[in-house]
Design an enzyme around this catalytic site. Structure first.
Site, short mmCIF file in Angstrom:
data_model
loop_
_atom_site.label_atom_id
_atom_site.label_comp_id
_atom_site.label_asym_id
_atom_site.label_seq_id
_atom_site.Cartn_x
_atom_site.Cartn_y
_atom_site.Cartn_z
N VAL A 1 -10.97 3.43 -3.92
CA VAL A 1 -10.39 3.06 -4.83
C VAL A 1 -11.93 1.41 -5.20
O VAL A 1 -11.97 0.67 -4.71
CB VAL A 1 -9.20 2.00 -5.57
CG1 VAL A 1 -8.91 1.66 -7.00
CG2 VAL A 1 -8.07 3.07 -4.29
N ASN B 1 -12.77 -2.69 2.73
CA ASN B 1 -13.81 -1.98 2.73
C ASN B 1 -14.97 -2.09 1.36
O ASN B 1 -13.81 -1.57 0.13
CB ASN B 1 -12.87 -0.57 2.89
CG ASN B 1 -11.65 -0.07 4.34
OD1 ASN B 1 -12.47 -0.34 4.41
ND2 ASN B 1 -10.95 0.53 3.47
N HIS C 1 -9.74 -5.16 -3.93
CA HIS C 1 -8.58 -5.65 -3.10
C HIS C 1 -8.82 -5.58 -1.89
O HIS C 1 -9.49 -5.02 -0.48
CB HIS C 1 -7.72 -4.29 -3.22
CG HIS C 1 -8.32 -2.61 -2.93
ND1 HIS C 1 -9.28 -2.58 -3.37
CD2 HIS C 1 -8.61 -2.37 -1.57
CE1 HIS C 1 -10.13 -0.96 -2.75
NE2 HIS C 1 -8.55 -1.20 -1.82
N HIS D 1 -6.89 -5.35 2.00
CA HIS D 1 -5.85 -4.98 2.82
C HIS D 1 -5.11 -6.03 4.25
O HIS D 1 -5.95 -6.72 4.33
CB HIS D 1 -5.76 -4.12 3.65
CG HIS D 1 -6.57 -2.68 3.37
ND1 HIS D 1 -5.60 -1.00 2.94
CD2 HIS D 1 -8.12 -2.13 2.40
CE1 HIS D 1 -7.19 -0.60 1.96
NE2 HIS D 1 -8.19 -0.50 2.42
N ASP E 1 0.63 -1.43 -0.28
CA ASP E 1 0.23 -0.21 0.19
C ASP E 1 0.44 1.52 0.13
O ASP E 1 1.89 1.26 0.67
CB ASP E 1 -0.92 0.29 1.27
CG ASP E 1 -2.38 0.94 1.18
OD1 ASP E 1 -2.81 0.52 0.61
OD2 ASP E 1 -1.93 2.05 0.80
#
Ligand code: 5GP
Ligand code: ZN
Length: 109
Positions: A94, A85, A98, A100, A30
């Protein structure tokens, strides 16, 4: 997706330090890490969020979890927090799914 920052990273138009990739996924650090290990695991196929991924490409989601574990083994002590998220009000910025993968230190609950 012309305007998607992660699609641009996947095709190499935006440089990043690719830590892992296979036919389904890429992983890179990240840009603004929140912990000592903060890696993004990103399906190569553009889909907006993890719910759509789960419904349409469950095998990619399954692979994503095992890749996350492998990255945590490699870059931390094997422990990791997996965060998706989903939606702007909880912090998704975004809209290309994805995970994290966060760890490498003791995290607050
Ligand atoms: P979200 O807020 O959507 O859950 O997570 C998006 C993440 O992407 C953020 O943590 C942000 O730091 C990261 N990010 C945004 N742009 C870039 C970029 O160009 N390169 C990398 N490596 N990470 C990015
Ligand atoms: Zn995309």
């Amino acid at each position: 997706m012309n305007d998607c920052i992660f699609c641009k990273i996947i095709v190499g138009d935006i440089p990043s330090n690719i830590l892992y990739q296979d036919e389904l996924l890429v992983a890179f650090p990240d840009l603004n890490p929140t912990a000592k290990m903060h890696i993004l695991v990103v399906p190569k196929n553009h889909q907006a969020n993890v719910s759509i991924l789960a419904a349409e490409n469950p095998k990619t989601l399954q692979r994503l979890v095992s890749v996350s574990q492998n990255l945590a083994n490699q870059f931390a002590n094997g422990d990791y927090r997996l965060i998706f998220n989903t939606g702007s009000t909880v912090g998704q910025s975004v809209f290309h799914v994805h995970a994290h993968v966060v760890g490498g230190e003791t995290l607050p609950e």
